[in-house]
Design a protein around this motif. Structure first.
Motif, PDB file in Angstrom:
ATOM      1  N   ARG A  29      -5.705  23.199  10.875  1.00  0.00           N
ATOM      2  CA  ARG A  29      -5.406  22.283   9.774  1.00  0.00           C
ATOM      3  C   ARG A  29      -4.182  21.456  10.120  1.00  0.00           C
ATOM      4  O   ARG A  29      -3.191  21.974  10.641  1.00  0.00           O
ATOM      5  CB  ARG A  29      -5.154  23.047   8.473  1.00  0.00           C
ATOM      6  N   ALA A  30      -4.248  20.167   9.797  1.00  0.00           N
ATOM      7  CA  ALA A  30      -3.158  19.271  10.142  1.00  0.00           C
ATOM      8  C   ALA A  30      -3.061  18.152   9.120  1.00  0.00           C
ATOM      9  O   ALA A  30      -4.040  17.805   8.445  1.00  0.00           O
ATOM     10  CB  ALA A  30      -3.394  18.671  11.535  1.00  0.00           C
ATOM     11  N   VAL A  31      -1.855  17.596   9.016  1.00  0.00           N
ATOM     12  CA  VAL A  31      -1.623  16.416   8.180  1.00  0.00           C
ATOM     13  C   VAL A  31      -1.843  15.182   9.049  1.00  0.00           C
ATOM     14  O   VAL A  31      -1.225  15.047  10.114  1.00  0.00           O
ATOM     15  CB  VAL A  31      -0.200  16.414   7.600  1.00  0.00           C
ATOM     16  N   THR A  32      -2.726  14.298   8.604  1.00  0.00           N
ATOM     17  CA  THR A  32      -3.096  13.143   9.412  1.00  0.00           C
ATOM     18  C   THR A  32      -3.051  11.849   8.611  1.00  0.00           C
ATOM     19  O   THR A  32      -3.109  11.855   7.378  1.00  0.00           O
ATOM     20  CB  THR A  32      -4.535  13.294   9.962  1.00  0.00           C
ATOM     21  N   VAL A  33      -2.949  10.750   9.348  1.00  0.00           N
ATOM     22  CA  VAL A  33      -3.309   9.436   8.829  1.00  0.00           C
ATOM     23  C   VAL A  33      -4.509   8.958   9.636  1.00  0.00           C
ATOM     24  O   VAL A  33      -4.730   9.412  10.769  1.00  0.00           O
ATOM     25  CB  VAL A  33      -2.153   8.412   8.921  1.00  0.00           C
ATOM     26  N   HIS A  34      -5.294   8.049   9.047  1.00  0.00           N
ATOM     27  CA  HIS A  34      -6.527   7.577   9.673  1.00  0.00           C
ATOM     28  C   HIS A  34      -6.393   6.125  10.109  1.00  0.00           C
ATOM     29  O   HIS A  34      -5.883   5.288   9.355  1.00  0.00           O
ATOM     30  CB  HIS A  34      -7.692   7.715   8.699  1.00  0.00           C
ATOM     31  N   LYS A  35      -6.879   5.847  11.301  1.00  0.00           N
ATOM     32  CA  LYS A  35      -6.784   4.501  11.862  1.00  0.00           C
ATOM     33  C   LYS A  35      -7.519   3.474  11.013  1.00  0.00           C
ATOM     34  O   LYS A  35      -7.054   2.338  10.845  1.00  0.00           O
ATOM     35  CB  LYS A  35      -7.334   4.512  13.284  1.00  0.00           C
ATOM     36  N   ASP A  36      -8.660   3.869  10.440  1.00  0.00           N
ATOM     37  CA  ASP A  36      -9.440   2.907   9.659  1.00  0.00           C
ATOM     38  C   ASP A  36      -8.849   2.648   8.274  1.00  0.00           C
ATOM     39  O   ASP A  36      -9.400   1.862   7.499  1.00  0.00           O
ATOM     40  CB  ASP A  36     -10.901   3.344   9.544  1.00  0.00           C
ATOM     41  N   GLU A  37      -7.707   3.289   7.978  1.00  0.00           N
ATOM     42  CA  GLU A  37      -7.028   3.054   6.703  1.00  0.00           C
ATOM     43  C   GLU A  37      -5.679   2.350   6.881  1.00  0.00           C
ATOM     44  O   GLU A  37      -4.909   2.238   5.936  1.00  0.00           O
ATOM     45  CB  GLU A  37      -6.813   4.383   5.964  1.00  0.00           C
ATOM     46  N   ALA A  38      -5.435   1.869   8.087  1.00  0.00           N
ATOM     47  CA  ALA A  38      -4.121   1.289   8.385  1.00  0.00           C
ATOM     48  C   ALA A  38      -3.804   0.066   7.532  1.00  0.00           C
ATOM     49  O   ALA A  38      -2.626  -0.289   7.370  1.00  0.00           O
ATOM     50  CB  ALA A  38      -4.021   0.933   9.873  1.00  0.00           C
ATOM     51  N   ASP A  39      -4.813  -0.576   6.983  1.00  0.00           N
ATOM     52  CA  ASP A  39      -4.591  -1.767   6.145  1.00  0.00           C
ATOM     53  C   ASP A  39      -4.681  -1.458   4.654  1.00  0.00           C
ATOM     54  O   ASP A  39      -4.721  -2.381   3.830  1.00  0.00           O
ATOM     55  CB  ASP A  39      -5.603  -2.851   6.494  1.00  0.00           C
ATOM     56  N   MET A  40      -4.693  -0.181   4.295  1.00  0.00           N
ATOM     57  CA  MET A  40      -4.967   0.188   2.908  1.00  0.00           C
ATOM     58  C   MET A  40      -3.888  -0.292   1.924  1.00  0.00           C
ATOM     59  O   MET A  40      -4.166  -0.467   0.731  1.00  0.00           O
ATOM     60  CB  MET A  40      -5.145   1.700   2.785  1.00  0.00           C
ATOM     61  N   PHE A  41      -2.684  -0.519   2.409  1.00  0.00           N
ATOM     62  CA  PHE A  41      -1.597  -0.935   1.517  1.00  0.00           C
ATOM     63  C   PHE A  41      -1.268  -2.420   1.655  1.00  0.00           C
ATOM     64  O   PHE A  41      -0.209  -2.865   1.204  1.00  0.00           O
ATOM     65  CB  PHE A  41      -0.338  -0.115   1.797  1.00  0.00           C
ATOM     66  N   GLN A  42      -2.152  -3.166   2.285  1.00  0.00           N
ATOM     67  CA  GLN A  42      -1.886  -4.583   2.526  1.00  0.00           C
ATOM     68  C   GLN A  42      -1.623  -5.315   1.209  1.00  0.00           C
ATOM     69  O   GLN A  42      -2.349  -5.147   0.223  1.00  0.00           O
ATOM     70  CB  GLN A  42      -3.071  -5.221   3.242  1.00  0.00           C
TER      71      GLN A  42
END
Length: 446
Positions: A29-42
């Motif tokens: 188990r790990a805490v991650t961010v996802h590459k396909d969400e990199a623009d989610m806060f644009q």
């Protein structure tokens, strides 16, 4: 469901052979961010970006172990500002770092993935070591220094921070510490302080080493006995270590804080010269484009009232744009402004007449080399410097932990339990702990 790794760590008589015989799981188990969400806060401001929406806790494959590396079972980790930056994809998405690192060699290609396991601190136990690792073995209790270097260039052999391939593990590399297992290089490992719990031992790493280099090391300000040291944010994650180093090193910290509560924390650490910048109403900018030199002068006068008429020898700078003009002004002739980070803005403005005509120096400082980190960790292990842990979260609540740090709702450092099922585990020197328990709990008790 039992966890053989956790069982071995908590058993009092486990040996190196026992750990070497453990099967390494296929995933963790790990805490991650996802590459396909990199623009989610644009389109959102930094403050509007919510780490709880971008940070995931999920099962990921255990990475291949390479030469000079170790797999560590992570009992606890902590949240640093770089974890917040990663979670809100500022100032750039960390996937650009992973892509660049992945092009370096076939081995580093492992890091270029559609997910990023984040985190730049850990306390845990070595599970496996790769070829060429001789100083560490399975079962060793360790904390991690978060500098990743290749050292194939001559540039890094005087100071590893100057290695062209210097990176911050868990921020500019993958497989970081906010997870049940982490991949590190063996020259990141240091002994875990025996009198601390897992979460306490995990919390100093990045910030403690950063403060040590910035203030104490000859690569930073080179603080000496008797120096007056102005410390911005003196009760915070970075400033609280600077305050301790100043006190332990015979210097006189002048602590700048923003509330009575934070002033009380500085007093509890032993500081006497404290400026509550909100209570005293300092406003160093008249508007977005114009600084107020009269406020610099008022601030300098207040400092001299607290130091017996002396200006400060060193300014420990990290707020950046908001405070930098004042920092340059109040430093004594021949003094040093040492800066890392810029939490209020990267574009610094100051009146150069007060720098060049008074022979002051501005020194840039970034993290720490292995030797500096080792010395900083040694002071923790000897009980000279203490963790500033205020609160601990579960791995599942890392998003909330990062949100709280992002919104500055915390004191000192916040920890994260990874494999450890509860706080307080991992203490192997209770007698030493008893000598320092009040200082260890200082930030928990505010």
């Amino acid at each position: 469901m039992t966890n053989p790794i956790l069982d071995a760590i908590t058993a009092p008589d486990s040996t190196a052979d026992d750990f070497a015989a453990l099967a390494v799981p296929e995933s963790y188990r790990a805490v991650t961010v996802h590459k396909d969400e990199a623009d989610m806060f644009q389109g959102l401001t930094s403050r509007e970006k919510d780490p709880r929406k971008s940070l995931h806790v999920e099962e990921v494959p255990v990475p291949e172990l390479g030469p000079g590396e170790a797999l560590v079972a992570v009992m606890a980790s902590s949240v640093n500002y770089n974890s917040v930056w990663t979670s809100i994809f500022e100032p750039v998405s960390t996937f650009s770092f992973l892509e660049r690192y992945g092009k370096l060699s076939p081995l580093t290609r492992r890091h270029d993935l559609p997910y990023h396991v984040i985190g730049s601190d850990l306390a845990g136990v070595v599970l496996r070591t790769g070829p060429g690792v001789n100083a560490w073995r399975p079962g060793d209790e360790v904390v991690a220094h978060c500098l990743s270097v290749e050292l194939e260039s001559a540039d890094g052999h005087d100071d590893t921070m100057l290695d062209p391939e210097q990176r911050i593990w868990g921020f500019e590399t993958n497989f970081g510490g906010l997870a049940e297992i982490a991949l590190v290089k063996s020259n990141q490992l240091m002994p875990k302080p025996k009198h601390l719990s897992w979460e306490e031992a995990a919390s100093p790493g990045l910030v403690n080493s950063t403060a040590y280099r910035q203030l104490v090391s000859r690569n930073g300000a080179g603080m000496k006995q008797g120096d007056n040291v102005l410390i911005w944010g003196a009760s915070g994650g970075l400033g609280s270590y600077a305050t301790q180093f100043a006190l332990a090193g015979g210097a006189n910290p002048v602590c700048v804080v923003s509330s009575d509560q934070k002033a009380d924390i500085c007093r509890a650490m032993g500081a006497e010269a404290i400026i509550d910048r909100n209570a005293e109403g300092y406003r160093f900018w008249k508007d977005e484009h114009t600084q107020d030199s009269r406020e610099w002068k008022r601030f300098g006068k207040r400092i001299r009232e607290l130091t017996g008429g002396e200006d400060v020898d060193i300014v420990f700078e990290h707020p950046g744009r908001e405070t930098f003009g004042a920092s340059v002004y109040v430093t004594r002739k021949g003094g040093t402004i040492v800066t890392c980070a810029s939490t209020s803005g990267y574009t610094h403005e100051y009146d150069n007449r007060y720098l060049w005509m008074s022979l002051k120096r501005i020194v840039g400082s970034h993290f720490a080399n292995y030797r500096e980190a080792w010395e900083a960790n040694r002071l923790i292990a000897k009980g000279k410097i203490h963790p500033t842990l205020s609160r601990t979260y579960t791995l599942e609540d890392t998003g909330q932990a990062a949100y709280d740090v992002h919104r500055n709702l915390h004191q000192g450092k916040v920890g994260v339990l990874c494999l450890a099922p509860e706080e307080g585990m991992g203490v192997s020197d209770p007698e030493m702990r008893e000598q320092h328990v009040d200082a260890i709990n200082r930030f928990r008790n505010v």
